[in-house]
Scaffold this active site. Structure first.
Site, PDB file in Angstrom:
ATOM      1  N   SER A 130     -26.078 -13.128  15.484  1.00 28.58           N
ATOM      2  CA  SER A 130     -26.986 -12.482  14.534  1.00 28.58           C
ATOM      3  C   SER A 130     -28.366 -12.284  15.158  1.00 28.58           C
ATOM      4  O   SER A 130     -28.788 -13.075  16.009  1.00 28.58           O
ATOM      5  CB  SER A 130     -27.114 -13.358  13.280  1.00 28.58           C
ATOM      6  OG  SER A 130     -27.659 -12.628  12.217  1.00 28.58           O
ATOM      7  N   PRO A 131     -29.080 -11.220  14.769  1.00 26.49           N
ATOM      8  CA  PRO A 131     -30.443 -11.033  15.288  1.00 26.49           C
ATOM      9  C   PRO A 131     -31.322 -12.216  14.910  1.00 26.49           C
ATOM     10  O   PRO A 131     -31.411 -12.577  13.734  1.00 26.49           O
ATOM     11  CB  PRO A 131     -30.917  -9.755  14.584  1.00 26.49           C
ATOM     12  CG  PRO A 131     -29.696  -9.099  14.045  1.00 26.49           C
ATOM     13  CD  PRO A 131     -28.702 -10.178  13.799  1.00 26.49           C
ATOM     14  N   CYS A 147     -35.201 -13.598  15.608  1.00 28.61           N
ATOM     15  CA  CYS A 147     -36.519 -13.406  16.202  1.00 28.61           C
ATOM     16  C   CYS A 147     -36.937 -14.653  16.977  1.00 28.61           C
ATOM     17  O   CYS A 147     -36.836 -15.773  16.471  1.00 28.61           O
ATOM     18  CB  CYS A 147     -37.546 -13.086  15.126  1.00 28.61           C
ATOM     19  SG  CYS A 147     -37.341 -11.445  14.398  1.00 28.61           S
ATOM     20  N   GLN A 153     -31.805  -4.223  16.845  1.00 27.05           N
ATOM     21  CA  GLN A 153     -32.220  -3.999  15.467  1.00 27.05           C
ATOM     22  C   GLN A 153     -33.670  -3.513  15.464  1.00 27.05           C
ATOM     23  O   GLN A 153     -34.570  -4.220  15.915  1.00 27.05           O
ATOM     24  CB  GLN A 153     -32.094  -5.302  14.674  1.00 27.05           C
ATOM     25  CG  GLN A 153     -32.381  -5.192  13.198  1.00 27.05           C
ATOM     26  CD  GLN A 153     -32.348  -6.561  12.537  1.00 27.05           C
ATOM     27  OE1 GLN A 153     -33.261  -7.368  12.716  1.00 27.05           O
ATOM     28  NE2 GLN A 153     -31.295  -6.831  11.776  1.00 27.05           N
ATOM     29  N   TYR A 178     -39.169  -5.952   4.346  1.00 26.50           N
ATOM     30  CA  TYR A 178     -39.947  -5.245   5.355  1.00 26.50           C
ATOM     31  C   TYR A 178     -40.212  -3.812   4.885  1.00 26.50           C
ATOM     32  O   TYR A 178     -39.920  -3.455   3.735  1.00 26.50           O
ATOM     33  CB  TYR A 178     -39.228  -5.288   6.701  1.00 26.50           C
ATOM     34  CG  TYR A 178     -39.091  -6.696   7.256  1.00 26.50           C
ATOM     35  CD1 TYR A 178     -40.207  -7.520   7.396  1.00 26.50           C
ATOM     36  CD2 TYR A 178     -37.854  -7.210   7.636  1.00 26.50           C
ATOM     37  CE1 TYR A 178     -40.095  -8.811   7.901  1.00 26.50           C
ATOM     38  CE2 TYR A 178     -37.720  -8.490   8.138  1.00 26.50           C
ATOM     39  CZ  TYR A 178     -38.841  -9.299   8.266  1.00 26.50           C
ATOM     40  OH  TYR A 178     -38.716 -10.567   8.759  1.00 26.50           O
ATOM     41  N   ARG A 232     -28.979  -2.823   8.153  1.00 31.94           N
ATOM     42  CA  ARG A 232     -28.998  -4.121   7.446  1.00 31.94           C
ATOM     43  C   ARG A 232     -29.659  -3.928   6.091  1.00 31.94           C
ATOM     44  O   ARG A 232     -30.724  -3.325   5.998  1.00 31.94           O
ATOM     45  CB  ARG A 232     -29.744  -5.192   8.244  1.00 31.94           C
ATOM     46  CG  ARG A 232     -29.967  -6.478   7.424  1.00 31.94           C
ATOM     47  CD  ARG A 232     -30.440  -7.660   8.236  1.00 31.94           C
ATOM     48  NE  ARG A 232     -29.320  -8.316   8.903  1.00 31.94           N
ATOM     49  CZ  ARG A 232     -29.342  -9.579   9.342  1.00 31.94           C
ATOM     50  NH1 ARG A 232     -30.423 -10.322   9.182  1.00 31.94           N
ATOM     51  NH2 ARG A 232     -28.300 -10.097   9.945  1.00 31.94           N
ATOM     52  N   ARG A 243     -27.659 -19.683  13.330  1.00 31.49           N
ATOM     53  CA  ARG A 243     -27.896 -21.075  13.724  1.00 31.49           C
ATOM     54  C   ARG A 243     -26.739 -21.643  14.540  1.00 31.49           C
ATOM     55  O   ARG A 243     -26.938 -22.465  15.434  1.00 31.49           O
ATOM     56  CB  ARG A 243     -28.146 -21.928  12.483  1.00 31.49           C
ATOM     57  CG  ARG A 243     -29.475 -21.638  11.796  1.00 31.49           C
ATOM     58  CD  ARG A 243     -29.672 -22.514  10.572  1.00 31.49           C
ATOM     59  NE  ARG A 243     -30.942 -22.269   9.922  1.00 31.49           N
ATOM     60  CZ  ARG A 243     -31.167 -21.326   9.025  1.00 31.49           C
ATOM     61  NH1 ARG A 243     -30.160 -20.528   8.661  1.00 31.49           N
ATOM     62  NH2 ARG A 243     -32.351 -21.157   8.481  1.00 31.49           N
TER      63      ARG A 243
END
Length: 765
Positions: free
Chosen positions: A428-429, A431, A506, A586, A634, A728
């Site tokens: 998963s993306p 950051c 992404q 966002y 997404r 995670r």
């Protein structure tokens, strides 16, 4: 001690018996508004684990219950003219009336005072008792009278159901799905005695209204169902027992106990038990199980705290009830989460009717997410193997590649346009907040490179800002200069040279959540060096956040062009897949969510209006992005806040995205507003992925609390998503997918430098 149980159902009777058994000197009274032989429903269901708990608590009653059981191991699913049987489930049923008789006899034998046809209208009459156990059912009068203390939350669900009985001797727990001119009817049926079975019929509210059930009496309902299910009942009759059409109510309470007050002085403690305290939908088992286990746990805490120190009984009783709530609540919450997912499956069964029979059966069996691929494999290895072969064959044909039919679902290929993912696991993306003015460096090369060689089929790089002002923080990655392009290409080239992973990036714009400090420094708005923010409307993310400026048409054009420029750089860096971030509050998400979009022009209002600008961006990017390469989006499919995105909005969004050339939807939830209240749990976001997938026809990626390869296999086999993204899990173990493959006997390619570990099996000690 003086104890009063209001309600003579399983919870009240069993607690009374347990307390009288352990402390015969205690005065225990039970008051029940109905007669001793009155009951609702027909049969109750127990699992083997429940019986172990009952044996430990009170063996005589457990033995009497066991002697009244009708056992079954199989589940029969009747669907599209086929019967799919799953074995090894180990349940038992019995007559609810027989259960009550056993508990009444046991309580009476132990010296409990039983009072029937005695309605308790005012609980304050027991002010001088030590403990009042409010076990007076789903419509609890005590809970209503003390609602200010208990803070009940009662959710009346939309489906309608009626509880019937029949003489048909079902040999398995049986599900029927039958369509007529009024709608789809689902039946949950099981035998609870040699010649008696429960027959629960469920349908949508729309089907109920179309059939006119609101005006039906019991005899008319029975006649309707006997005609509809004549073939299945094979001449056997249906019978009623106060069988009226009703909505299931999910009951929760903010607090589980309180104390009566009279003239300003504290009196009896009052605790809720059984259906008065909580309910769980009948599709995951019997509420009786929860009630009996409540009684066991409450008895344990009361005995532990209250009998050694008689002088401080009131204080110790408060401690006991607090311990009961604290210790029992997590387990009950877990069961209620599973029940919620299960009841929603039955509320939306129409959605699943397009699935092939094997996948439909697997979806039903794993609907609550408590039974997963590994659990079912232990219970029914033959059926699980059939499902796996079916998934593998279909995936191989769709991808146009040769693949073994023995592959677990998570290791089957997936084709998106001309891109073929070697398996269904993605990173998963995530950051990293480790860039300098958008420029990534060695940290990203090592971080992403190690995960690329870890076996995942798709490596999604983090949300990458389309401009300097689009960053969340000063450490965010960017793709707005040629230097950025070269840095990303370095990562892509390394991953492609050393792994079979496909690379995705992404692209996003932080919008109202921009100009904040790094996460490990608190994520507060920057005190210096902040940049002005943009959003659909001038609505800050939180009270402490900078208020963004509502975008003008000029802002929209410039931002759209920034997305296109960043997409062009992503193509130059040679990414396989591009994703547009339309979630988490966002910039583009601020248009989508009604919580953030207050616009009164063409870019607000209905979901079509709120999606208008994001779709302009998607169209512009799709025009640039090569036709052979997939485009992902997404979304947040739930804002976890009142007034946020609705399920109908999500369905509409999925169809709009498909119409605009999107190839796969990355389905997340939340993070739209700071005041969100997510309902966390295992795979808690997967149902939203399933909603998008089944209503839009688009493939989906799912995220959120996917912690095991069995979870991933369940998701793929059940048609809930096409790719499982782990964050995670891959942070903790970059080689998570390789280790999952090893555990299942699947060989994935390793880099030449790592071939020494291909046959390595670590010692368990």
């Amino acid at each position: 001690m003086d104890v009063v149980c209001v309600g003579g159902g399983p919870a009240g009777l069993y607690f009374a018996a347990l307390l009288k058994q352990s402390h015969p000197e205690t005065r225990v009274r039970v008051y029940e508004r109905n007669r001793a032989d009155d009951t609702f429903g027909f049969g109750v269901v127990f699992s083997d684990r429940t019986m172990d708990n009952l044996r430990e608590a009170d063996e005589p009653s457990q033995q009497a219950i066991t002697q009244s059981f009708a056992h079954w191991d199989d589940i029969d699913i009747h669907y599209r003219g086929e019967v799919i049987t799953s074995v090894g489930h180990g349940f038992a049923g019995m007559s609810r009336q027989r259960l009550l008789t056993i508990l009444q006899e046991r309580a009476r034998e132990l010296g409990v005072e039983l009072h029937f046809e005695h309605d308790i209208g005012d609980v304050s009459q027991f002010q001088d008792a030590d403990l009042v156990v409010a076990a007076d059912g789903i419509n609890s009068q005590i809970r209503s009278a003390l609602a200010a203390d208990f803070a009940p939350d009662i959710d009346d669900r939309p489906n309608r159901f009626v509880w019937l009985g029949t003489t048909f001797p079902f040999g398995a727990f049986t599900f029927y799905f039958k369509q007529n001119q009024h709608g789809l009817f689902r039946v949950h049926a099981y035998r609870y005695a040699e010649d008696s079975s429960t027959f629960i019929v469920e349908c949508t509210d729309a089907a109920s209204k179309a059939a006119g059930f609101d005006d039906y009496n019991e005899e008319q309902t029975i006649a309707y169902m006997e005609q509809l299910f004549a073939e299945e009942l094979k001449g056997h009759r249906l019978v009623g027992n106060k069988s009226v059409w009703r909505h299931f109510a999910t009951v929760k309470n903010g607090k589980w106990w309180t104390r009566l007050q009279q003239a300003g002085k504290p009196g009896a403690h009052v605790v809720l038990l059984g259906d008065a305290l909580h309910t769980a939908h009948f599709s995951i088992g019997s509420g009786t199980k929860l009630a009996l286990e409540d009684a066991i746990d409450l008895h344990r805490e009361v005995v532990s705290c209250c009998f050694a120190d008689e002088e401080n009984r009131a204080e110790n009783l408060s401690k006991a009830l607090s311990a009961f709530e604290a210790n029992r609540k997590p387990g009950v919450s877990s069961i209620q989460r599973a029940a919620q997912v299960s009841l929603e499956w039955f509320e939306n069964t129409e959605r699943y009717m397009g699935l092939e029979p094997l996948q439909f059966a697997f979806s039903l069996l794993t609907r609550s997410l408590r039974v997963n691929h590994a659990n079912l494999q232990l219970r029914d290895p033959e059926l699980t193997a059939r499902v796996d072969r079916w998934v593998a064959r279909g995936a191989s044909l769709a991808a146009g590649v040769a693949a073994s039919e023995d592959l677990p679902p998570m290791f089957t290929p997936l084709k998106l346009r001309e891109l073929v993912l070697p398996n269904r696991i993605g990173v998963s993306p995530m950051c990293q907040y480790s860039a300098e003015d958008g420029l990534i460096g060695d940290w990203h090369l090592v971080h992403l490179g190690s995960r690329a060689i870890g076996g995942a089929g798709l490596l999604m790089c983090e949300m990458t800002a389309i401009s300097r002002e689009a960053r969340i923080s000063q450490g965010c990655a960017g793709l707005y200069t040629e230097e950025h392009t070269a840095a990303w290409k370095r990562v892509v080239d390394f991953a492609r040279a050393n792994s079979s992973a496909k690379l995705g990036i992404q692209l996003g714009h932080a919008g109202p959540k921009g100009a904040t400090d790094l996460p490990w420094l608190g994520e507060a708005p920057l005190k210096s060096g902040a940049w002005p923010l943009l959003a659909a409307s001038a609505v800050p993310y939180s009270p402490a956040s900078q208020t963004p400026r509502a975008m003008t048409r000029e802002d929209m054009d410039r931002t759209r062009d920034d997305y296109v420029a960043a997409a062009k750089r992503a193509l130059e860096a040679d990414f396989d897949l591009l994703e547009i971030h339309l979630a988490h509050g966002y910039l583009l998400a601020s248009f989508v969510s009604p919580l953030l979009n207050r616009r009164e022009d063409d870019y607000g209002g209905s979901v079509a209006g709120r999606m208008r600008y994001p779709l302009e961006v998607i169209d512009a990017v799709r025009d640039l992005w090569p036709k052979g390469r997939p485009l992902s989006v997404r979304i947040s499919a739930c804002d976890w806040h009142e007034g946020g995105i609705s399920p109908d909005d999500v369905v509409a969004m999925g169809k709009l995205l498909k119409d605009h050339g999107v190839d796969i939807v990355d389905v997340s939830t939340g993070q739209t507003v700071a005041a969100q209240r997510p309902e966390y749990g295992r795979l808690y976001q997967t149902p939203f992925s399933e909603l998008v997938r089944l209503t839009s026809g688009l493939p989906t990626m799912t995220v959120g609390n996917i912690s095991s390869f069995s979870d991933a296999n369940s998701i793929i086999a059940g048609g809930r998503a096409d790719v499982c993204l782990l964050a995670r899990g891959h942070l903790f173990d970059p080689y998570w997918t390789q280790h999952a493959a090893q555990a299942q006997g699947v060989e994935l390619p390793w880099p030449s430098q790592y071939l020494a570990v291909q046959r390595f099996r670590p010692r368990s000690d």
